[in-house]
Structure formats: C-alpha cells, structure tokens
Scaffold this motif. Structure first.
Motif, mmCIF file in Angstrom:
data_model
loop_
_atom_site.group_PDB
_atom_site.id
_atom_site.type_symbol
_atom_site.label_atom_id
_atom_site.label_comp_id
_atom_site.label_asym_id
_atom_site.label_seq_id
_atom_site.Cartn_x
_atom_site.Cartn_y
_atom_site.Cartn_z
ATOM 1 N N GLU A 2 -12.978 -49.179 15.305
ATOM 2 C CA GLU A 2 -11.572 -49.413 15.004
ATOM 3 C C GLU A 2 -11.275 -49.210 13.523
ATOM 4 O O GLU A 2 -10.171 -48.794 13.164
ATOM 5 N N ALA A 3 -12.263 -49.502 12.667
ATOM 6 C CA ALA A 3 -12.063 -49.244 11.236
ATOM 7 C C ALA A 3 -11.973 -47.751 10.953
ATOM 8 O O ALA A 3 -11.229 -47.321 10.055
ATOM 9 N N ARG A 4 -12.697 -46.944 11.723
ATOM 10 C CA ARG A 4 -12.599 -45.489 11.564
ATOM 11 C C ARG A 4 -11.207 -45.002 11.966
ATOM 12 O O ARG A 4 -10.616 -44.141 11.296
ATOM 13 N N VAL A 5 -10.679 -45.567 13.044
ATOM 14 C CA VAL A 5 -9.324 -45.191 13.461
ATOM 15 C C VAL A 5 -8.305 -45.595 12.400
ATOM 16 O O VAL A 5 -7.388 -44.835 12.067
ATOM 17 N N SER A 6 -8.467 -46.776 11.811
ATOM 18 C CA SER A 6 -7.555 -47.230 10.768
ATOM 19 C C SER A 6 -7.659 -46.352 9.517
ATOM 20 O O SER A 6 -6.645 -46.045 8.880
ATOM 21 N N ARG A 7 -8.881 -45.948 9.158
ATOM 22 C CA ARG A 7 -9.055 -45.089 7.978
ATOM 23 C C ARG A 7 -8.378 -43.739 8.203
ATOM 24 O O ARG A 7 -7.669 -43.224 7.315
ATOM 25 N N LEU A 8 -8.561 -43.139 9.366
ATOM 26 C CA LEU A 8 -7.916 -41.854 9.650
ATOM 27 C C LEU A 8 -6.404 -41.992 9.711
ATOM 28 O O LEU A 8 -5.668 -41.085 9.310
ATOM 29 N N THR A 9 -5.920 -43.122 10.215
ATOM 30 C CA THR A 9 -4.475 -43.353 10.229
ATOM 31 C C THR A 9 -3.922 -43.394 8.815
ATOM 32 O O THR A 9 -2.868 -42.810 8.521
ATOM 33 N N GLU A 47 -5.252 -48.583 7.452
ATOM 34 C CA GLU A 47 -6.124 -49.368 6.580
ATOM 35 C C GLU A 47 -5.304 -50.001 5.464
ATOM 36 O O GLU A 47 -4.428 -49.359 4.870
ATOM 37 N N ALA A 48 -5.560 -51.269 5.195
ATOM 38 C CA ALA A 48 -4.754 -51.989 4.212
ATOM 39 C C ALA A 48 -4.963 -51.439 2.804
ATOM 40 O O ALA A 48 -3.994 -51.216 2.066
ATOM 41 N N ASP A 49 -6.211 -51.207 2.413
ATOM 42 C CA ASP A 49 -6.508 -50.689 1.082
ATOM 43 C C ASP A 49 -6.324 -49.180 1.056
ATOM 44 O O ASP A 49 -6.742 -48.473 1.977
#
Length: 332
Positions: free
Chosen positions: A284-291, A207-209
């Motif tokens: 996909e946003a959930r995957v990015s947040r966990l990453t 996630e960028a932020d």
C-alpha cells in the motif's frame, strides 16, 4: 454408548440458530416483503410508496397526545361542551398529521446518484436528484447521510448533496440515505431508507511526505539524463523507497549517512513512474508513493508514463490522463 449412538445418528446442524434465522428470514421474505426486500441495495430509480414508508410519533407528538388526554378528562369531569369541542378539534388535527406526513414522501423517487472520485480519507460528495409523480406541494423533506443532512426542494429541481467518509481505495458501496418528513405540524415523523445499488470509485491516498520524482526521463535518443558529479547541491538524505542506483556512495562515506543524488537538470523526455522503483516499500505504501508521483508529475505539465505490474499507461499528459492513472492505481 450414548455418545457413540449420537455420533452415528447422522450429521446434526452445528449451528441450529443459523438454520432457524434462515427459516425465519425466508418466511419474512414471503409474508413481509416490506421488512426484508427493501433492506437490500436497489437499482435506480427508487420510488417511495406506502409499503416502504414508516411512521412514528415525535416527542412533541407524544406530549400533544398526553395534553389532549388531560384536556379530555377535564372536559368530561366538568361536563364542559366548549372544552370537549376544542379537545376533539385538536384531536382531529393530530389524527390527520400522519396522513399528511406520509403524503409528503409518497410518490417521490430517487432518479440519479453521482459521486466524483476522491482520495481515500477525504470526504466525498454524493449528488442526488429527486423527482415526484405529482405536482402537489411537498414541504419539509429532509435527507440524512453519514456526515450530515440536507433539505430537498422538489419545486426547484430536487437537487441536493450529501457527504460521506472514505477509508479505502477502490470501489466503495454508496451509503444509505434516509428521507424523512414531519410536515405539517411535527406530531409524526415519516421516513424511508434508500439503498442505491451503486459504488463510488475512491483513488488511493497519496504519500504525505513530498518525494522527488524519479530521474527516469528519456531524451529523443533514448538516453537518460542524470546529475553529473558529486556536487553537494544535488544531494539529499536517503528516504525509504529510494532506488539503490541513486545512492551517492562516496559522499555518504564522508558524512557517515546515506545521501541520494538528485538530477541537476530535468530530463527533456517523458518521466517514467515505475512500480519497480518502489520495491523497498510495503504494497500500500508503494501505491501511495506512485499516487504522489502521478499528482506531482501532472502539476509539472510534463509527459509521463505509469508502469504497473500488468499494465502500462502513457506517456501522456493532462488531467484526463492523470485521472486514468489514479483509477488504475485505485483498482490495482
């Protein structure tokens, strides 16, 4: 009557062109394997031989051929033996150039291809290792990939690196590699396309932020530590994806916007990064947040656990455990 007769005369091929292409492809596979078989991914090692090396004159070679033709016409017109000798000497060098260009690639083999995992959107580096069956000098071998070129020196080990772009997480097929040579004079260019049957693992894009880690640390007695009270120093604005249990409702009512309670002190026990804590986000946003959480938790040095729908990792810490979590998210 004609339409009824055609409807009862069997099941015609709805795509006649597709059937024709299939027959042509089957014929080419039997008669011209060099044009079809080598266009498919192949297992390593991939060896270059004369049936898979292609050659064409370069622009400089075409200019040289036109110049030799003009020299030949001039020598014949003036019956100049010295000019004829010079023309045929240069023509002999020109005709030997394609043989030398093919010999630069013939016998070269791609032995090893490695690619370290990167995050989606970053440029990955493809490490290639080449070898040759003979020790003769091979100069001017150039590799071309999607993001640039590299020169191969077989006398120095044959190691080189090429870059390629990544877009999606998970397993991504390796790009095609073109090996070419125009040695020794640049009149002709010989090349061959290498398609290794391997894939590179691409981790998810974080996630960028920056998002604070969830306050799900556990102490030795199993209790979870949260910030006590409604101190303004422990509150921040609501971000999409924050769990509802962390919303501070009383301070939010005073300022007419949602505020989220931050933990005043870090928990002593391991963090728990749960898939359920990102339920308000798209997949996909959930995957990015966990990453992002996995990367931030690994930087703190604390033990953490990753809980996915069908898999649970940890608690553990270290670079190896971080890579395991990123791999699990990439293959989710």
């Amino acid at each position: 009557m004609r339409s009824e007769r055609s409807s009862h005369s069997g099941n015609p091929d709805p795509h006649p062109r597709a059937g024709l292409r299939a027959r042509i492809g089957a014929f080419a596979e039997r008669r011209l394997p060099a044009l079809t078989r080598y266009r498919k991914p192949e297992p390593l090692p991939i060896r270059l031989h004369r049936r898979r090396i292609y050659i064409l004159p370069t622009r400089f070679g075409l200019y040289a051929g036109v110049l030799l033709a003009v020299m030949l016409l001039g020598a014949l017109n003036f019956n100049n033996n010295a000019a004829l000798l010079l023309t045929f000497s240069l023509a002999g060098i020109l005709f030997l150039s394609p043989l030398r260009a093919v010999q630069s690639l013939q016998g070269v083999s791609l032995e090893r291809v490695e690619c370290r995992p990167v995050h989606a959107g970053d440029s990955a580096e493809l490490a290639c290792s080449f070898a040759a069956e003979s020790q003769r000098e091979r100069a001017g071998i150039e590799l071309a990939g999607p993001l640039g070129t590299a020169n191969v020196d077989l006398s120095a080990g044959g190691e080189c690196a090429l870059g390629f772009s990544t877009e999606h997480r998970g397993w991504q097929p390796l790009p095609c590699i073109t090996a070419a040579s125009d040695a020794p004079f640049g009149f002709f260019r010989a090349w061959s396309v290498l398609r290794p049957r391997q894939s590179a693992l691409i981790w998810p894009r974080p996630e960028a932020d920056s998002c604070p880690l969830p306050d799900t640390g556990m102490e030795t007695d199993g209790r979870t530590r949260h910030a006590e009270g409604d101190d303004w120093d422990s509150l921040r604005d609501y971000r999409p994806g924050d769990p509802p249990r962390r919303v501070a409702w009383k301070p939010s009512a005073r300022v007419d916007r949602l505020l989220v309670r931050e933990p005043a002190l870090p928990a002593d026990g391991p963090l728990r990064l749960r898939w359920s804590d990102t339920a308000t986000l798209p997949f996909e946003a959930r995957v990015s947040r966990l990453t992002r959480w996995v990367l931030d938790a690994a930087k703190t040095g604390r033990r953490f656990a990753l809980e996915l729908p069908q898999q649970s990792l940890g608690p553990d810490h270290g670079a190896a455990f971080r890579d395991r979590c990123l791999t699990a998210l990439a293959l989710l």
